[in-house]
Each structure stands twice: as C-alpha cells, then as structure tokens.
Enzyme design. Structure first.
Site, PDB file in Angstrom:
ATOM      1  N   GLY A  10       8.132  -7.132 -10.100  1.00  0.00           N
ATOM      2  CA  GLY A  10       7.117  -6.187  -9.623  1.00  0.00           C
ATOM      3  C   GLY A  10       7.746  -4.909  -9.080  1.00  0.00           C
ATOM      4  N   ASN A  35       1.233  -9.609 -12.388  1.00  0.00           N
ATOM      5  CA  ASN A  35       1.133  -8.154 -12.202  1.00  0.00           C
ATOM      6  C   ASN A  35       2.456  -7.472 -12.550  1.00  0.00           C
ATOM      7  N   ASP A  58       5.542 -19.461 -12.018  1.00  0.00           N
ATOM      8  CA  ASP A  58       4.650 -19.267 -10.874  1.00  0.00           C
ATOM      9  C   ASP A  58       5.230 -20.054  -9.705  1.00  0.00           C
ATOM     10  N   LYS A  84      -2.007  -8.196  -4.306  1.00  0.00           N
ATOM     11  CA  LYS A  84      -1.962  -7.221  -3.197  1.00  0.00           C
ATOM     12  C   LYS A  84      -3.128  -6.227  -3.151  1.00  0.00           C
ATOM     13  N   SER A 124       3.415  -7.009   5.768  1.00  0.00           N
ATOM     14  CA  SER A 124       2.758  -5.716   5.599  1.00  0.00           C
ATOM     15  C   SER A 124       2.233  -5.211   6.928  1.00  0.00           C
ATOM     16  N   TYR A 148      -6.849 -10.230   1.924  1.00  0.00           N
ATOM     17  CA  TYR A 148      -5.443  -9.960   1.628  1.00  0.00           C
ATOM     18  C   TYR A 148      -4.630  -9.952   2.926  1.00  0.00           C
ATOM     19  N   LYS A 152      -1.314 -12.424   4.538  1.00  0.00           N
ATOM     20  CA  LYS A 152      -0.012 -12.005   5.086  1.00  0.00           C
ATOM     21  C   LYS A 152       0.165 -12.560   6.500  1.00  0.00           C
ATOM     22  N   ASN A 197      -5.319   1.395  -6.651  1.00  0.00           N
ATOM     23  CA  ASN A 197      -5.974   1.246  -5.345  1.00  0.00           C
ATOM     24  C   ASN A 197      -5.363   2.198  -4.340  1.00  0.00           C
ATOM     25  N   LEU A 199      -3.004   5.533  -2.853  1.00  0.00           N
ATOM     26  CA  LEU A 199      -3.056   6.986  -3.002  1.00  0.00           C
ATOM     27  C   LEU A 199      -2.013   7.547  -3.972  1.00  0.00           C
ATOM     28  N   ARG A 291     -13.479   5.663   3.278  1.00  0.00           N
ATOM     29  CA  ARG A 291     -13.440   4.345   2.635  1.00  0.00           C
ATOM     30  C   ARG A 291     -13.641   3.292   3.735  1.00  0.00           C
ATOM     31  N   PRO A 292     -14.600   2.354   3.527  1.00  0.00           N
ATOM     32  CA  PRO A 292     -14.840   1.361   4.581  1.00  0.00           C
ATOM     33  C   PRO A 292     -13.557   0.602   4.924  1.00  0.00           C
TER      34      PRO A 292
HETATM   35  P1  NAD Z   1       3.668  -6.125  -7.335  1.00  0.00           P
HETATM   36  O1  NAD Z   1       2.359  -6.679  -7.729  1.00  0.00           O
HETATM   37  O2  NAD Z   1       4.220  -4.999  -8.120  1.00  0.00           O
HETATM   38  O3  NAD Z   1       4.766  -7.293  -7.281  1.00  0.00           O
HETATM   39  C1  NAD Z   1       4.439  -8.624  -6.994  1.00  0.00           C
HETATM   40  C2  NAD Z   1       5.059  -9.461  -8.092  1.00  0.00           C
HETATM   41  O4  NAD Z   1       4.806 -10.833  -7.816  1.00  0.00           O
HETATM   42  C3  NAD Z   1       4.447  -9.169  -9.468  1.00  0.00           C
HETATM   43  O5  NAD Z   1       5.488  -8.967 -10.392  1.00  0.00           O
HETATM   44  C4  NAD Z   1       3.644 -10.429  -9.796  1.00  0.00           C
HETATM   45  O6  NAD Z   1       3.629 -10.686 -11.199  1.00  0.00           O
HETATM   46  C5  NAD Z   1       4.396 -11.478  -9.009  1.00  0.00           C
HETATM   47  N1  NAD Z   1       3.598 -12.636  -8.574  1.00  0.00           N
HETATM   48  C6  NAD Z   1       2.397 -12.634  -7.947  1.00  0.00           C
HETATM   49  N2  NAD Z   1       2.011 -13.888  -7.691  1.00  0.00           N
HETATM   50  C7  NAD Z   1       2.981 -14.700  -8.149  1.00  0.00           C
HETATM   51  C8  NAD Z   1       3.182 -16.108  -8.158  1.00  0.00           C
HETATM   52  N3  NAD Z   1       2.267 -16.944  -7.673  1.00  0.00           N
HETATM   53  N4  NAD Z   1       4.334 -16.603  -8.673  1.00  0.00           N
HETATM   54  C9  NAD Z   1       5.280 -15.771  -9.182  1.00  0.00           C
HETATM   55  N5  NAD Z   1       5.128 -14.438  -9.227  1.00  0.00           N
HETATM   56  C10 NAD Z   1       4.001 -13.908  -8.702  1.00  0.00           C
HETATM   57  O7  NAD Z   1       3.548  -5.722  -5.791  1.00  0.00           O
HETATM   58  P2  NAD Z   1       4.579  -4.917  -4.889  1.00  0.00           P
HETATM   59  O8  NAD Z   1       3.930  -3.637  -4.509  1.00  0.00           O
HETATM   60  O9  NAD Z   1       5.919  -4.922  -5.480  1.00  0.00           O
HETATM   61  O10 NAD Z   1       4.541  -5.833  -3.588  1.00  0.00           O
HETATM   62  C11 NAD Z   1       5.536  -6.816  -3.346  1.00  0.00           C
HETATM   63  C12 NAD Z   1       5.184  -7.545  -2.075  1.00  0.00           C
HETATM   64  O11 NAD Z   1       5.104  -6.618  -1.002  1.00  0.00           O
HETATM   65  C13 NAD Z   1       3.846  -8.267  -2.097  1.00  0.00           C
HETATM   66  O12 NAD Z   1       3.995  -9.480  -1.405  1.00  0.00           O
HETATM   67  C14 NAD Z   1       2.931  -7.330  -1.349  1.00  0.00           C
HETATM   68  O13 NAD Z   1       1.873  -8.026  -0.739  1.00  0.00           O
HETATM   69  C15 NAD Z   1       3.882  -6.748  -0.319  1.00  0.00           C
HETATM   70  N6  NAD Z   1       3.478  -5.433   0.164  1.00  0.00           N
HETATM   71  C16 NAD Z   1       3.232  -4.431  -0.733  1.00  0.00           C
HETATM   72  C17 NAD Z   1       2.833  -3.177  -0.267  1.00  0.00           C
HETATM   73  C18 NAD Z   1       2.507  -2.065  -1.223  1.00  0.00           C
HETATM   74  O14 NAD Z   1       1.802  -1.142  -0.830  1.00  0.00           O
HETATM   75  N7  NAD Z   1       2.989  -2.080  -2.460  1.00  0.00           N
HETATM   76  C19 NAD Z   1       2.721  -2.952   1.124  1.00  0.00           C
HETATM   77  C20 NAD Z   1       3.019  -3.992   2.003  1.00  0.00           C
HETATM   78  C21 NAD Z   1       3.397  -5.233   1.515  1.00  0.00           C
HETATM   79  C1  WQD Z   2      -3.612   5.746   1.991  1.00  0.00           C
HETATM   80  C2  WQD Z   2      -4.521   6.875   2.454  1.00  0.00           C
HETATM   81  C3  WQD Z   2      -6.856   6.416   2.133  1.00  0.00           C
HETATM   82  C4  WQD Z   2      -6.697   6.392  -2.262  1.00  0.00           C
HETATM   83  C5  WQD Z   2      -2.983  -0.187   1.634  1.00  0.00           C
HETATM   84  C6  WQD Z   2      -3.282  -1.602   2.052  1.00  0.00           C
HETATM   85  C7  WQD Z   2      -2.159  -2.143   2.899  1.00  0.00           C
HETATM   86  C8  WQD Z   2      -0.795  -1.979   2.223  1.00  0.00           C
HETATM   87  C9  WQD Z   2      -0.587  -0.582   1.726  1.00  0.00           C
HETATM   88  C10 WQD Z   2      -0.136  -3.979   1.072  1.00  0.00           C
HETATM   89  C11 WQD Z   2      -5.758   6.386   3.195  1.00  0.00           C
HETATM   90  C12 WQD Z   2      -6.417   7.576   1.267  1.00  0.00           C
HETATM   91  C13 WQD Z   2      -6.383   6.471  -0.923  1.00  0.00           C
HETATM   92  C14 WQD Z   2      -7.513   7.413  -2.825  1.00  0.00           C
HETATM   93  C15 WQD Z   2      -7.591   8.498  -0.684  1.00  0.00           C
HETATM   94  N1  WQD Z   2      -0.674  -2.811   1.067  1.00  0.00           N
HETATM   95  N2  WQD Z   2      -6.815   7.493  -0.150  1.00  0.00           N
HETATM   96  N3  WQD Z   2      -7.925   8.433  -2.014  1.00  0.00           N
HETATM   97  O1  WQD Z   2      -4.992   1.928   2.870  1.00  0.00           O
HETATM   98  O2  WQD Z   2      -2.919   2.695   4.088  1.00  0.00           O
HETATM   99  O3  WQD Z   2      -2.866   0.620   2.793  1.00  0.00           O
HETATM  100  O4  WQD Z   2      -1.719  -0.172   0.932  1.00  0.00           O
HETATM  101  O5  WQD Z   2       0.196  -4.633   1.995  1.00  0.00           O
HETATM  102  O6  WQD Z   2      -2.474  -3.483   3.113  1.00  0.00           O
HETATM  103  O7  WQD Z   2      -4.497  -1.615   2.784  1.00  0.00           O
HETATM  104  O8  WQD Z   2      -2.967   2.758   1.577  1.00  0.00           O
HETATM  105  O9  WQD Z   2      -2.629   4.123  -0.437  1.00  0.00           O
HETATM  106  O10 WQD Z   2      -4.794   2.838  -0.197  1.00  0.00           O
HETATM  107  O11 WQD Z   2      -4.388   4.787   1.272  1.00  0.00           O
HETATM  108  O12 WQD Z   2      -8.000   9.412   0.004  1.00  0.00           O
HETATM  109  O13 WQD Z   2      -7.868   7.380  -4.020  1.00  0.00           O
HETATM  110  O14 WQD Z   2      -5.013   7.556   1.296  1.00  0.00           O
HETATM  111  O15 WQD Z   2      -8.134   6.599   2.629  1.00  0.00           O
HETATM  112  O16 WQD Z   2      -6.038   7.331   4.190  1.00  0.00           O
HETATM  113  P1  WQD Z   2      -3.523   2.037   2.908  1.00  0.00           P
HETATM  114  P2  WQD Z   2      -3.693   3.598   0.446  1.00  0.00           P
END
Ligand code: NAD
Ligand code: WQD
Length: 360
Positions: A10, A35, A58, A84, A124, A148, A152, A197, A199, A291-292
């Site tokens: 990922g 993903n 998995d 996520k 997160s 979600y 975490k 999802n 920004l 956004r709610p």
């Molecule tokens: P991503 O979806 O790109 O990576 C997650 C990977 O895990 C994917 O490749 C998916 O195929 C794999 N996966 C999911 N469920 C699985 C399972 N049951 N078994 C094996 N593989 C599985 O997401 P990312 O942005 O790289 O996020 C990585 C981690 O960081 C996640 O745990 C996410 O919740 C956390 N995180 C992400 C963000 C963010 O904004 N990207 C922010 C905070 C925390």
């Molecule tokens: C950032 C800012 C939006 C999209 C999310 C998850 C959080 C973590 C990180 C995994 C906010 C605004 C967004 C758009 C916009 N993920 N926005 N137009 O909400 O801080 O966090 O991702 O753990 O759990 O909730 O990040 O990138 O969605 O939004 O105006 O089309 O951008 O309102 O202010 P967020 P985001």
C-alpha cells in the site's frame, strides 16, 4: 533485521519498505491486494535494487500466515494492513471491524505462535477524535468518531493488553497525522481507487484533469482563512520514522506511543496554493458546506518522537506538493500507468533523507 511488512504494497507501507531496505533490513510483504496493485512490486524492486518478496496473503488467514512465519523467521512485524476510508466505514462497519480488528487479533495470534514479539502498528490521529486542544499531545483524551477510528482505538488497546500479559512483547504505536506526497523518484505513491477521500489525492486528480474542481469543505471555521487546518506530513518522513521506531524499540527494549506529524498546521487553501506553486497548475475550487464530523484544526505536538527517536519531519509543504505532483504527473493512472524507463530528474532532498535513501 528480517521484517514482515503487512500491508506493505500500500501507500505508506511501500515507502517504509524502501527506507528499511536502504538501512540494510530485509523485508517480506504480506498484502491481500484489497487496496493495492501487484505492479508496486516491480517499482519497489527498481528502487531498492534487489528482489522483494510479496505474498498475496490476508492477515486473517492463520494458515497462510503460519507458513510465512515458519519460512522466514522474522525479527519484527510492521502492521499497515487495514481498510482506511472513513465514509465507507460508516456504511460498512462490520467489514471494518472484521478486517482491521479481526486482522489485528489474527496477526497478534500468528506472532505469538511464532514467538515474534516486536510490532510497529499504524495508528492514526483519528484516535484523538475532535481534540479539545492543539497541538495534540499523546496524553490527550481518546475518542472514536466513526467505525474506522474505533478500529484504530480498539487495536491500540488490544496491543496494550497483550503487552501487559506478555512482558516480552514490545509494540510501537505510531499515530500518523495526514500523510501526503510520494517517493521523490515518482515510482511509488498514493493510488486511490475511485473518488479520493483525502484532500491531497483529490487536488492531484484535479491537477491532471481527472476532476474539474475541488470542493473545499467549509470556509467559515475559526482558522487563518476559514478552511480546515491539518498537519500534513511527507510520506518519506513517515517511512523514516518507522525505521527509527523499530530500531529504537530494539535498542531501548521498550514499547511506546508517538505522534508523527510536523507540528505545523496548514489550511486547505494554503495547501491548494502551495500545490499550484509546485506544479504550475491551477486548481479551481469552490467552497461548500462543512463535511460532517470534521474538526476545525488538528495538528500534532511531535516533541515525544523527537525526544525518544531523534526523529523530526524534514520535508516542508512545498516538498510534499512537489513530490505528490511528480508522482501524479508521471503516473496519471496510478500503477496502471506504464513504468517509464528512467525516473524523471530529481530535485534536491533534505540531507538526512539523502543519506538514508542513498542505498535505495
Ligand atoms: P493503503 O490502503 O494504501 O495500504 C494498506 C494496505 O493493506 C493495502 O495494500 C491493502 O491491500 C492491505 N490490506 C488491507 N487489509 C488487509 C488484510 N486483511 N490483510 C493483508 N493486507 C491487507 O493505506 P495507507 O494509506 O498506506 O495506510 C497504511 C496504514 O496507515 C493503515 O493501517 C491506515 O489505517 C493507517 N493510516 C493511514 C493514514 C492515511 O491518511 N493514509 C493516516 C493514519 C493512519
Ligand atoms: C483534510 C482537510 C477536509 C477533501 C482523514 C481521516 C483520518 C486519517 C487521515 C487515516 C479537511 C478538507 C478534504 C476534499 C476538502 N486517515 N477537504 N475537500 O479528514 O484530516 O483525516 O485522513 O487514519 O482518520 O479522517 O483528512 O484529507 O480527508 O481532509 O476540503 O475533497 O481537507 O475538510 O479540512 P482528515 P482529509
């Protein structure tokens, strides 16, 4: 160390693999593909200059995981594997509980069975819910605002209980703020399925003409310009933090929980304008309803990560935008875009990142 990287195909996991390999560790990826694209493998191998093992597994599949643990004798596990998308988690909470919580339980069981007792967990900033104070410290109150976020929070608690029950088990909970950007080579990056999802990937898709404009959620927050403020962090900084966390956990022989952010809040419009400067593209936008569930302002106090790990984010918002754009421009269709023969020319990187990535 030989490290099992769950979810390593990922976005964040693939960058962590590059950093770990550049520091001489060996990585084996287990990823279900829910993903991720199998095409990341070829690009990872090109970046690390060596074969990388990717197993389509998995983490809930105990038999397949037992076979992996028996084959490789891991020293540690990095656990990125999760679903996520916040909105999807509200529509399909059980899928999220099953994959993220069920997956974490199964992984911990597989580790225990194999006698592997070091875990780095992708948590997160979502565990803080709507924080009452910024910058957010690790001892702030915890709260789940959606399914979600609950996964975490529960996963952190499960891991904590296991550490209490088994005093040999060590875990690092890394609470990421808003990861953005891509590897400076443009070979790996974020490749969201369908409508993004978050920004930054949305801005990137507007910039390459896949979407006609950005909707800015809310222009009336009590912030610098009325738009939401977040702590964006370059994914390469995040990757470095994983290697630092793992190495510290081993050398200090202790577990810990740290925030990973820059400590600097950036508004939606500040990010849009930084992206326009970095890319030379105009990003049309309209300000719409809030956004709610969104908070006005969330950014980290990253002092503990610096104190424990000696880690501090090196890349600024201009570098985040430059590298996000570089990835998007080189790969308008994400991993479905053909792999180019040579990576496009690189611009300067911070000294620490250059040194650490030099082997890659
Ligand atoms: P991503 O979806 O790109 O990576 C997650 C990977 O895990 C994917 O490749 C998916 O195929 C794999 N996966 C999911 N469920 C699985 C399972 N049951 N078994 C094996 N593989 C599985 O997401 P990312 O942005 O790289 O996020 C990585 C981690 O960081 C996640 O745990 C996410 O919740 C956390 N995180 C992400 C963000 C963010 O904004 N990207 C922010 C905070 C925390
Ligand atoms: C950032 C800012 C939006 C999209 C999310 C998850 C959080 C973590 C990180 C995994 C906010 C605004 C967004 C758009 C916009 N993920 N926005 N137009 O909400 O801080 O966090 O991702 O753990 O759990 O909730 O990040 O990138 O969605 O939004 O105006 O089309 O951008 O309102 O202010 P967020 P985001």
């Amino acid at each position: 160390m030989r490290i099992l990287v769950c979810g390593g195909a990922g976005y964040i996991g693939s960058h962590a693999c590059v950093t770990l390999c550049s520091r001489g560790h060996h990585v084996v990826i287990a990823d279900s593909g829910v993903n991720s694209s199998p095409r990341v493998l070829q690009r990872l191998q090109r970046l690390v200059g060596a074969p990388v093992s990717l197993h389509r597994v998995d983490i809930r599949d105990r038999r397949a995981m037992a076979a992996l643990f028996a084959t490789y004798h891991f020293d540690a596990v990095l656990h990125f594997a999760a679903l996520k998308a916040v909105g999807e988690s509200c529509r399909k909470p059980l899928d999220y509980f099953d994959n993220n919580i069920g997956g974490t339980i199964a992984l911990l069981q597989s580790m225990q069975e194999a006698g592997v007792r070091r875990l780095v967990f992708s948590s997160s900033a979502t565990v803080y819910g709507d924080p009452s104070q910024v910058p957010v410290r690790e001892d702030a109150g915890l709260q789940a605002l959606n399914p979600y976020g609950r996964t975490k929070l529960v996963a952190e608690q499960l891991i904590e209980d296991l550490c209490r029950a088994d005093d040999r088990f060590r875990a690092a909970n890394l609470r990421y703020f808003n990861p953005v950007g891509a590897h400076p080579s443009g070979l790996i990056g974020e490749d969201p399925c369908g409508e993004p999802n978050n920004l930054m990937p949305y801005i990137c898709q507007v910039a390459v003409g896949q979407r006609d404009h950005l909707r800015v959620f809310g222009g009336d927050y009590p912030t610098v310009d009325g738009t939401g403020v977040r702590d964006y962090i370059h994914v390469v900084d995040l990757a470095q933090a994983h290697a630092d966390a793992l190495e510290y956990m081993v050398s200090a022989d202790r577990g810990f929980t740290v925030n990973l952010g820059t400590g600097r809040g950036i508004s939606v419009l500040e990010l849009v304008h930084a992206f326009e400067r970095a890319s030379g593209q105009r990003i049309p936008y309209e300000i719409v309803e809030r956004r709610p569930g969104d908070s006005a302002e969330v950014f980290a106090d990253p002092a503990l990560a610096q104190q424990l790990l000696g880690w501090r984010a090196q890349y600024d918002v201009d570098a985040m935008c430059r590298d996000a754009w570089h990835w998007q421009a080189m790969n308008p269709q994400g991993y479905r875009s053909p792999l180019r023969r040579a990576a496009a020319p690189r611009v300067e990187r911070p000294r620490r990142a250059v040194a650490r990535l030099a082997g890659a």
